[in-house]
Design a protein around this motif. Structure first.
Motif, short mmCIF file in Angstrom:
data_model
loop_
_atom_site.label_atom_id
_atom_site.label_comp_id
_atom_site.label_asym_id
_atom_site.label_seq_id
_atom_site.Cartn_x
_atom_site.Cartn_y
_atom_site.Cartn_z
N VAL A 109 -6.95 6.71 -14.54
CA VAL A 109 -7.19 5.27 -14.37
C VAL A 109 -6.04 4.64 -13.60
O VAL A 109 -6.25 3.86 -12.65
CB VAL A 109 -7.40 4.57 -15.72
N PHE A 110 -4.80 4.97 -13.97
CA PHE A 110 -3.64 4.39 -13.27
C PHE A 110 -3.59 4.85 -11.82
O PHE A 110 -3.20 4.08 -10.93
CB PHE A 110 -2.34 4.78 -13.99
N THR A 111 -4.01 6.08 -11.55
CA THR A 111 -3.99 6.60 -10.19
C THR A 111 -4.86 5.75 -9.27
O THR A 111 -4.45 5.38 -8.16
CB THR A 111 -4.46 8.06 -10.17
N VAL A 112 -6.07 5.43 -9.72
CA VAL A 112 -6.98 4.64 -8.89
C VAL A 112 -6.59 3.17 -8.90
O VAL A 112 -6.43 2.54 -7.84
CB VAL A 112 -8.44 4.80 -9.39
N ASP A 113 -6.41 2.60 -10.09
CA ASP A 113 -6.28 1.14 -10.22
C ASP A 113 -4.92 0.61 -9.77
O ASP A 113 -4.83 -0.52 -9.29
CB ASP A 113 -6.53 0.72 -11.68
N VAL A 114 -3.87 1.41 -9.96
CA VAL A 114 -2.52 0.94 -9.62
C VAL A 114 -1.96 1.68 -8.41
O VAL A 114 -1.59 1.07 -7.41
CB VAL A 114 -1.56 1.07 -10.83
N ASP A 115 -1.91 3.01 -8.50
CA ASP A 115 -1.37 3.79 -7.37
C ASP A 115 -2.19 3.53 -6.10
O ASP A 115 -1.63 3.37 -5.01
CB ASP A 115 -1.38 5.29 -7.68
N GLY A 116 -3.51 3.49 -6.25
CA GLY A 116 -4.38 3.26 -5.09
C GLY A 116 -4.12 1.91 -4.45
O GLY A 116 -4.04 1.79 -3.22
N ALA A 117 -3.99 0.88 -5.29
CA ALA A 117 -3.72 -0.46 -4.76
C ALA A 117 -2.35 -0.52 -4.10
O ALA A 117 -2.17 -1.19 -3.07
CB ALA A 117 -3.82 -1.49 -5.89
N PHE A 118 -1.36 0.18 -4.67
CA PHE A 118 -0.02 0.22 -4.09
C PHE A 118 -0.05 0.87 -2.70
O PHE A 118 0.47 0.32 -1.73
CB PHE A 118 0.93 0.99 -5.01
N VAL A 119 -0.68 2.05 -2.63
CA VAL A 119 -0.70 2.79 -1.36
C VAL A 119 -1.45 1.99 -0.29
O VAL A 119 -0.96 1.81 0.84
CB VAL A 119 -1.33 4.18 -1.56
N CYS A 120 -2.63 1.49 -0.63
CA CYS A 120 -3.42 0.73 0.35
C CYS A 120 -2.70 -0.56 0.73
O CYS A 120 -2.69 -0.95 1.92
CB CYS A 120 -4.80 0.42 -0.22
N GLY A 121 -2.10 -1.22 -0.25
CA GLY A 121 -1.38 -2.46 0.04
C GLY A 121 -0.20 -2.23 0.96
O GLY A 121 0.05 -3.03 1.88
N GLN A 122 0.52 -1.15 0.74
CA GLN A 122 1.69 -0.86 1.57
C GLN A 122 1.28 -0.53 3.00
O GLN A 122 1.90 -1.02 3.96
CB GLN A 122 2.48 0.31 0.96
N ILE A 123 0.23 0.26 3.15
CA ILE A 123 -0.25 0.60 4.50
C ILE A 123 -0.70 -0.66 5.24
O ILE A 123 -0.33 -0.88 6.40
CB ILE A 123 -1.42 1.61 4.40
N ALA A 124 -1.48 -1.49 4.55
CA ALA A 124 -1.98 -2.72 5.19
C ALA A 124 -0.82 -3.65 5.54
O ALA A 124 -0.77 -4.22 6.64
CB ALA A 124 -2.97 -3.42 4.26
N ALA A 125 0.11 -3.83 4.60
CA ALA A 125 1.23 -4.75 4.83
C ALA A 125 2.11 -4.28 5.99
O ALA A 125 2.56 -5.10 6.81
CB ALA A 125 2.06 -4.89 3.56
#
Length: 261
Positions: A109-125
């Motif tokens: 759950v943490f991998t998708v909900d938190v790690d996923g948002a972190f990785v995608c957010g960093q790439i986009a930012a």
């Protein structure tokens, strides 16, 4: 901001993600659509976007491996040519009480909900910083970013973590004119809940003060506002849209029971 504004909405094959993609297309954005397992649903979203005269690009993105998912996002951004908005909508849940939940399920759950948002957010930012024109990141959390979901310790903890990440991102990215906010839905009429938008206005949910589930467009309209020109003084916030769920308390429940007699 560039005339060809683009927005990527993860998990936009159905439900809240689809509603966000369509509403942002109505606001003039070209849309990047991602899906994990429902390619047909993603194609349906793309068709709706194109009917509005906007470009739609699709890619499969599975955040159970966030770094691989991030690579998919990078490809999608390249296809679109830029990114002005990221809506981190993808998420998952595995129910379980604290004493019973297996660590592997906690991590899933943490991998998708938190790690996923972190990785995608960093790439986009990072791409937004390169473009030099600011941008918006909206994390779809949950009412359970703020109050526990009984029997779902992983979901509660992950959504609380995503709320904290939102605040940290907001402070870090403000010098780059990138605004980061969270939208925290309550019970919404989505396919995941075996409902659609019509049910939002026909189904009774007595335990919620509004008495019904939410319409996905009631969430999408907040996302659209956060991407608009009039939200430029707003960052690091969490917007709860829950029909009064957070206000419900034993007194309210008792009053409802009294009224039902």
């Amino acid at each position: 901001m560039a005339s060809n504004k683009t927005a990527v909405v993860t998990a936009s094959d159905s439900g809240i993600g689809k509603a966000c993609a369509i509403m942002l297309a109505q606001q003039g954005y070209d849309i990047g659509i991602t899906w994990r397992s429902d390619e047909k649903g993603a194609q349906g979203t793309a068709e709706e976007v194109r009917k509005l005269g906007r470009q739609a690009q699709l890619i499969q993105l599975d955040l159970s491996d966030p770094q691989q998912g991030g690579q998919a996002l990078e490809k999608l951004i390249a296809q679109l040519g830029r990114i002005d908005v990221l809506v981190n909508n993808a998420g998952t849940n595995i129910e379980g009480e604290f004493l019973d939940i297996a660590f592997d399920n906690w991590r899933k759950v943490f991998t998708v909900d938190v790690d996923g948002a972190f990785v995608c957010g960093q790439i986009a930012a990072r791409q937004m910083v390169k473009q030099g024109e600011g941008g918006r990141i909206i994390n779809i959390t949950s009412v359970h970013e703020h109050t526990p979901l009984p029997g779902s310790v992983t979901y509660t903890a992950a959504k609380h973590a995503l709320g904290g990440l939102t605040k940290s991102m907001a402070l870090s990215l403000l010098p780059h004119k990138i605004l980061v906010n969270a939208v925290a839905p309550g019970a919404i009429a989505t396919p995941m809940n075996d409902m659609d938008n019509e049910d939002a206005h026909n189904v009774s949910l007595p335990h919620i003060p509004a008495g019904r589930p939410g319409d996905t467009r009631e969430i999408a309209s907040m996302v659209a506002w956060l991407c608009s020109e009039w939200s430029t003084y707003t960052t690091g916030q969490s917007f709860v849209i829950d029909g009064g769920f957070m206000l419900a308390n034993p007194q309210f429940a008792a009053a409802q029971q009294q009224n039902d007699r």
